[in-house]
Structure formats: structure tokens, C-alpha cells
Design a protein around this motif. Structure first.
Motif, PDB file in Angstrom:
ATOM      1  N   GLY A 140       0.983  -1.307  -0.066  1.00 57.24           N
ATOM      2  CA  GLY A 140      -0.078  -0.033   0.075  1.00 57.24           C
ATOM      3  C   GLY A 140       0.849   1.333   0.205  1.00 57.24           C
ATOM      4  N   GLU A 141       0.165   2.182  -0.495  1.00 57.50           N
ATOM      5  CA  GLU A 141       1.120   3.622  -0.428  1.00 57.50           C
ATOM      6  C   GLU A 141       0.636   4.499   0.448  1.00 57.50           C
ATOM      7  N   PHE A 142       1.390   5.120   1.345  1.00 57.25           N
ATOM      8  CA  PHE A 142       1.205   6.116   2.546  1.00 57.25           C
ATOM      9  C   PHE A 142       1.989   7.375   2.245  1.00 57.25           C
ATOM     10  N   LEU A 143       1.287   8.300   2.368  1.00 65.43           N
ATOM     11  CA  LEU A 143       1.862   9.481   2.301  1.00 65.43           C
ATOM     12  C   LEU A 143       1.750  10.291   3.621  1.00 65.43           C
ATOM     13  N   ALA A 144       2.928  11.018   4.322  1.00 62.26           N
ATOM     14  CA  ALA A 144       2.819  11.789   5.523  1.00 62.26           C
ATOM     15  C   ALA A 144       2.724  13.003   5.255  1.00 62.26           C
ATOM     16  N   SER A 145       1.470  13.647   4.716  1.00 64.97           N
ATOM     17  CA  SER A 145       1.495  15.037   4.110  1.00 64.97           C
ATOM     18  C   SER A 145       0.015  15.713   4.452  1.00 64.97           C
ATOM     19  N   ASP A 146       0.108  16.754   4.468  1.00 62.79           N
ATOM     20  CA  ASP A 146      -1.398  17.753   4.450  1.00 62.79           C
ATOM     21  C   ASP A 146      -1.971  17.614   3.093  1.00 62.79           C
ATOM     22  N   ILE A 147      -3.321  16.971   3.198  1.00 64.83           N
ATOM     23  CA  ILE A 147      -4.228  16.847   1.791  1.00 64.83           C
ATOM     24  C   ILE A 147      -4.200  17.702   1.109  1.00 64.83           C
ATOM     25  N   THR A 148      -4.003  19.077   1.570  1.00 68.37           N
ATOM     26  CA  THR A 148      -4.254  20.376   0.754  1.00 68.37           C
ATOM     27  C   THR A 148      -2.882  20.628   0.078  1.00 68.37           C
ATOM     28  N   HIS A 149      -1.829  19.843   0.404  1.00 67.59           N
ATOM     29  CA  HIS A 149      -0.604  20.096  -0.099  1.00 67.59           C
ATOM     30  C   HIS A 149       0.118  19.001  -0.617  1.00 67.59           C
ATOM     31  N   VAL A 150      -0.769  17.980  -1.354  1.00 73.20           N
ATOM     32  CA  VAL A 150      -0.296  16.917  -2.281  1.00 73.20           C
ATOM     33  C   VAL A 150      -0.454  16.706  -3.690  1.00 73.20           C
ATOM     34  N   ASN A 151       0.395  16.402  -4.406  1.00 74.35           N
ATOM     35  CA  ASN A 151       0.128  16.027  -5.772  1.00 74.35           C
ATOM     36  C   ASN A 151      -0.219  14.756  -6.100  1.00 74.35           C
ATOM     37  N   LEU A 152      -1.317  14.381  -6.622  1.00 74.64           N
ATOM     38  CA  LEU A 152      -1.723  13.163  -7.130  1.00 74.64           C
ATOM     39  C   LEU A 152      -2.372  13.150  -8.554  1.00 74.64           C
ATOM     40  N   PRO A 153      -2.358  12.117  -9.140  1.00 77.27           N
ATOM     41  CA  PRO A 153      -2.780  12.007 -10.599  1.00 77.27           C
ATOM     42  C   PRO A 153      -4.214  12.429 -10.652  1.00 77.27           C
ATOM     43  N   ASP A 154      -4.660  13.088 -11.733  1.00 72.90           N
ATOM     44  CA  ASP A 154      -6.031  13.390 -11.994  1.00 72.90           C
ATOM     45  C   ASP A 154      -6.717  12.295 -12.529  1.00 72.90           C
ATOM     46  N   ASN A 155      -8.035  12.006 -12.409  1.00 68.22           N
ATOM     47  CA  ASN A 155      -8.943  11.003 -12.630  1.00 68.22           C
ATOM     48  C   ASN A 155      -8.262   9.628 -12.530  1.00 68.22           C
ATOM     49  N   GLU A 156      -7.851   9.491 -11.301  1.00 64.78           N
ATOM     50  CA  GLU A 156      -7.270   8.316 -10.888  1.00 64.78           C
ATOM     51  C   GLU A 156      -7.994   7.311 -10.145  1.00 64.78           C
ATOM     52  N   PHE A 157      -8.890   7.671  -9.232  1.00 62.40           N
ATOM     53  CA  PHE A 157      -9.244   6.964  -8.025  1.00 62.40           C
ATOM     54  C   PHE A 157     -10.749   6.680  -8.397  1.00 62.40           C
ATOM     55  N   ASP A 158     -11.066   5.516  -7.937  1.00 60.16           N
ATOM     56  CA  ASP A 158     -12.475   4.791  -8.092  1.00 60.16           C
ATOM     57  C   ASP A 158     -13.259   5.220  -6.797  1.00 60.16           C
ATOM     58  N   LEU A 159     -12.507   5.274  -5.855  1.00 61.96           N
ATOM     59  CA  LEU A 159     -13.053   5.770  -4.497  1.00 61.96           C
ATOM     60  C   LEU A 159     -12.145   6.690  -3.868  1.00 61.96           C
ATOM     61  N   VAL A 160     -12.789   7.800  -3.400  1.00 66.71           N
ATOM     62  CA  VAL A 160     -12.096   8.435  -2.350  1.00 66.71           C
ATOM     63  C   VAL A 160     -12.813   8.464  -1.203  1.00 66.71           C
ATOM     64  N   LEU A 161     -12.170   8.311  -0.117  1.00 66.74           N
ATOM     65  CA  LEU A 161     -12.866   8.057   1.273  1.00 66.74           C
ATOM     66  C   LEU A 161     -12.363   8.943   2.380  1.00 66.74           C
ATOM     67  N   ASP A 162     -13.142   9.400   3.193  1.00 68.08           N
ATOM     68  CA  ASP A 162     -12.693  10.263   4.235  1.00 68.08           C
ATOM     69  C   ASP A 162     -13.599   9.899   5.553  1.00 68.08           C
ATOM     70  N   ILE A 163     -13.085   9.463   6.405  1.00 65.40           N
ATOM     71  CA  ILE A 163     -13.721   9.208   7.652  1.00 65.40           C
ATOM     72  C   ILE A 163     -13.109  10.042   8.796  1.00 65.40           C
ATOM     73  N   GLY A 164     -13.724  11.120   9.104  1.00 67.52           N
ATOM     74  CA  GLY A 164     -13.559  11.991  10.109  1.00 67.52           C
ATOM     75  C   GLY A 164     -12.235  13.033   9.866  1.00 67.52           C
ATOM     76  N   CYS A 165     -12.137  13.275   8.466  1.00 66.13           N
ATOM     77  CA  CYS A 165     -11.149  14.325   8.319  1.00 66.13           C
ATOM     78  C   CYS A 165     -11.452  15.630   7.755  1.00 66.13           C
ATOM     79  N   TYR A 166     -12.407  15.744   6.935  1.00 69.86           N
ATOM     80  CA  TYR A 166     -12.887  16.960   6.273  1.00 69.86           C
ATOM     81  C   TYR A 166     -13.429  17.992   7.470  1.00 69.86           C
ATOM     82  N   HIS A 167     -14.239  17.310   8.439  1.00 72.30           N
ATOM     83  CA  HIS A 167     -14.888  18.145   9.485  1.00 72.30           C
ATOM     84  C   HIS A 167     -13.821  19.143  10.293  1.00 72.30           C
TER      85      HIS A 167
END
Ligand code: SAM
Length: 194
Positions: free
Chosen positions: A88-115
Motif C-alpha cells: 500500500g502507498e502511504f504519504l505523511a502530508s497535508d491533503i491540501t499540499h499533495v500532488n496526485l494524478p487526475d482522474n485516477e481513483f475509483d473511490l475517495v474515502l474520508d472518515i473524520g478528516c474533512y470536518h
């Protein structure tokens, strides 16, 4: 806002010196239900903590990427994957400061972060989710509902949901309680296929 970001970074890193209340080691039924009803693909877990939900998904054949600003949580997630013999890939980063590929993920999951994100991070986050998802991909988010309008910095509010609906389609909403104490909501969105 910088002070709030620093506060959050410290708060979460300190929490992972012990075992935070949310770190139950169990994936919620809403995620298990999603896995049962969708073919395995690529998932991005925003605020993945110690990797519980990435582990659950990897065991079901999903290719996982987890991001968390707490380095200690990421190290634990990596060692749990190693112990399970999973990749599995893991990144220690702020999600607003990370570069990821466009149109890549079938699911984006967030359990308790956005709020818990500061207001200025939220718009960046929403834009990123819409860019990172594949057309037709799903975004699942769980968050606490703000207790009152006097607490504008915390929670997943109806204004947030309306802002998500500018870039994603709301498919389903389930309101409930967190451990019977606080109002919480699960939301399922899709990225419209072009
Ligand atoms: C309530 S915990 C939930 C963790 C995990 N999703 C779970 O269910 O066990 C929220 C997580 O979001 C992470 N987080 C908060 N703000 C973040 C940000 N801006 N970037 C990355 N991670 C963040 C925290 O470090 C924490 O691990």
C-alpha cells in the motif's frame, strides 16, 4: 489560519502518541457495504490514520493510497501493512499540499478528516477530490454535524454539502449519531461521467 493548521498538526500528532478514541481498528459497516457492492479498484483514503480502512480495502483487493498529516499514524499504517504482507502507498502530508494524478481513483474515502479542516483548506480539498476521482468514481465522507452556528470552524455543514454539490453529485445521505453523542452524517457522491 496558519495558527489553526499548526494547532491541528500538533493535536493529531500528540493524539497518536497514545490510542485516539476513533482508532478502533474496525471499519464501519458503510464501508464494508460499499466494498461488497463495488468491484475492487483504486482507493484514496484522506486522513487515513493508522490505516485500518486501507487494510480492510487492501484485503478485498483494492490498491490503496493513504494520506495523513500525522507521521506517527503513517508509520503505524506502514508497519501494519508490512505485518499483513500487503502493499500500500502511504504519504505523511497535508491533503491540501499533495500532488496526485487526475482522474485516477475509483473511490475517495474520508472518515473524520474533512470536518476538522480550516475554512481555507476546504475549498482546495473539494477541488482536489473532484480532480482526483475518475469520472463515475465515488466519494464517501463521514463527519460530525456542527453543534451550532457558533462553531463555524468544526463540522460538516449543509453549506459544505452544497459546496460539494457544485462539483459532485450527491447520491445518498444518512444522518445518525456518533457513539450516541454527537450528530454525524455519511454522504455518498459520484463524479459525473463527462
Ligand atoms: C478522526 S481521525 C480519523 C482517522 C481515520 N480515518 C480513521 O477512521 O481511523 C482524522 C484524521 O485526519 C487526519 N488529518 C486531519 N487534517 C488533515 C490534513 N489536513 N491532511 C491530512 N490528514 C489530516 C488526522 O491526523 C487524523 O488521523
Amino acid at each position: 489560519m496558519r495558527i489553526r493548521k499548526l494547532f491541528l498538526w500538533l493535536f493529531f500528532n500528540i493524539k497518536y502518541l497514545g490510542k485516539p478514541r476513533w482508532d478502533t481498528g474496525q471499519s464501519p459497516p458503510e464501508l464494508l457495504d460499499f466494498i461488497k457492492n463495488h468491484p475492487a479498484g483504486r482507493v484514496l483514503d484522506l486522513g487515513c490514520g493508522t490505516g485500518t480502512n486501507c487494510l480492510t480495502m487492501a484485503r478485498s483487493g483494492w490498491q490503496t493510497t493513504g494520506i495523513d498529516l500525522a507521521g506517527r499514524a503513517i508509520r503505524k499504517a506502514l508497519s501494519r501493512f508490512q505485518a499483513a504482507g500487503l502493499n500500500g502507498e502511504f504519504l505523511a502530508s497535508d491533503i491540501t499540499h499533495v500532488n496526485l494524478p487526475d482522474n485516477e481513483f475509483d473511490l475517495v474515502l474520508d472518515i473524520g478528516c474533512y470536518h476538522s479542516l480550516p475554512a481555507d483548506s476546504r475549498a482546495i480539498y473539494r477541488k482536489n477530490v473532484a480532480v482526483w476521482l475518475k469520472p463515475g468514481g465515488w466519494y464517501m465522507v463521514y463527519g460530525h454535524v456542527p453543534a451550532s452556528s457558533a462553531q463555524p470552524d468544526f463540522g460538516l455543514s449543509d453549506q459544505d454539502i452544497a459546496a460539494f454539490q457544485k462539483v459532485l453529485r450527491l447520491e445518498r445521505r444518512e444522518d445518525g449519531m456518533d457513539h450516541g453523542e454527537r450528530k454525524a452524517v455519511w454522504l455518498w457522491f459520484t463524479k459525473p461521467a463527462k
